[in-house]
Design an enzyme around this catalytic site. Structure first.
Site, short mmCIF file in Angstrom:
data_model
loop_
_atom_site.label_atom_id
_atom_site.label_comp_id
_atom_site.label_asym_id
_atom_site.label_seq_id
_atom_site.Cartn_x
_atom_site.Cartn_y
_atom_site.Cartn_z
CB SER A 45 -10.16 22.82 -35.47
OG SER A 45 -9.68 21.52 -35.67
CD GLU A 46 -10.74 26.31 -32.76
OE1 GLU A 46 -10.94 25.96 -31.58
OE2 GLU A 46 -9.88 25.81 -33.48
CB THR A 47 -15.83 29.16 -37.89
OG1 THR A 47 -16.09 27.93 -38.57
CG2 THR A 47 -16.20 30.32 -38.81
CG HIS A 74 -5.92 26.59 -36.37
ND1 HIS A 74 -6.72 26.30 -35.29
CD2 HIS A 74 -6.67 26.33 -37.48
CE1 HIS A 74 -7.89 25.88 -35.72
NE2 HIS A 74 -7.89 25.89 -37.04
CD1 TRP A 199 -9.69 19.11 -29.61
CD2 TRP A 199 -10.50 21.15 -29.26
NE1 TRP A 199 -9.98 19.65 -30.84
CE2 TRP A 199 -10.48 20.91 -30.66
CE3 TRP A 199 -10.96 22.38 -28.80
CZ2 TRP A 199 -10.92 21.85 -31.58
CZ3 TRP A 199 -11.40 23.32 -29.73
CH2 TRP A 199 -11.37 23.05 -31.09
#
Length: 267
Positions: A45-47, A74, A199
């Site tokens: 989802s994210e770095t 998060h 999203w």
């Protein structure tokens, strides 16, 4: 060049639950194109990319596999977990990011990490976009929006769990994402409210646990339920728990985290 990378499951204390984030801490920023390429390769989802200023102060940026994200809760929790693990005597750290300013992170009780964010209360819409109605299988009871997403309110938690989405239609709402939420009835764990987050324009289909949107959900449900401390659950396939406290212009979000991977990137 070799760079250390950690992958952390955030908003959970059970490995393979919550939301995974990669954390990379450096003394200088990597080039933007390289950071985006790493985020694509990680396919999480994210770095979170963190620039170290000193032991307590850091700058932070977040990249999904699609684009740089203004605000990610998060991955901030994941980065905090890594820093506290490396500096065991620390009780507080500070991040700065363009969209949210200074974020103070503190160790809390029972392995919780508390993050202080701006209050991003959503506002009721006068008109609802057609794409929002067409992109969800269940019609909203109410629709609001803040800086990040459309907030779709349902009558019952069962609607949140069962709603189906059409990513191609919801993409028309870009740059905004969509969160669906309801009071936490009929859900195990005695949660005050639950949610799911979609999203497709900015990161993917459904985000497992989204700390940032709770800076809007917590104030909304705080006003609805007339209580400042709330327990929330994001009802994705992985699931995650968040403790929220609303105090004026600040929203405090707490969660746990667990290490999944520690490794090295070869560049």
């Amino acid at each position: 060049m070799k760079i250390k990378i950690d992958i952390i499951d955030a908003f959970t204390d059970v490995r393979f639950k919550g939301n995974s984030a990669a954390v990379i801490i450096t003394d200088t920023w990597l080039p933007d194109e390289l950071m985006q390429s790493i985020a694509i390769e990680n396919n999480l989802s994210e770095t979170a990319f963190v620039k170290r200023l000193n032991t307590q102060d850091y700058q932070i940026r977040w990249f999904s596999p699609i684009t740089e994200i203004d605000f990610c809760g998060h991955a901030t929790l994941a980065a905090s977990f890594v820093i506290f693990k490396e500096h065991k005597g620390l009780e507080e750290i500070r991040f700065t990011a363009k969209a949210v300013g200074e974020v103070v992170i503190t160790k809390s009780y029972d392995s919780y990490i508390q993050m202080s964010f701006p209050n991003r209360m959503p506002q009721k819409l006068k008109s609802v976009p057609t794409a929002l109605i067409e992109g969800l299988s269940i019609k909203p009871v109410d629709v609001l929006r803040n800086e990040q997403a459309y907030v779709v309110v349902y009558r019952d938690s069962c609607d949140v769990i069962s709603v189906e989405k059409d990513d191609e239609i919801l993409k028309r709402l870009a740059p905004f994402d969509v969160v669906v939420t309801a009071k936490g009835n009929n859900v195990e764990g005695e949660y005050d409210f639950i949610s799911r987050y979609f999203w497709p324009a900015n990161g993917g289909g459904e985000d497992p646990v989204t700390g940032s949107i709770h800076t809007g959900l917590a104030p909304y449900w705080s006003a609805r339920l007339d209580k400042n401390e709330l327990k929330a659950y994001q009802a994705s396939a992985r699931g995650g728990e968040l403790l929220c406290r609303v105090d004026g212009e600040r929203v405090y979000i707490s969660g746990k985290a667990v290490q999944y991977l520690e490794g090295v990137i070869h560049l």
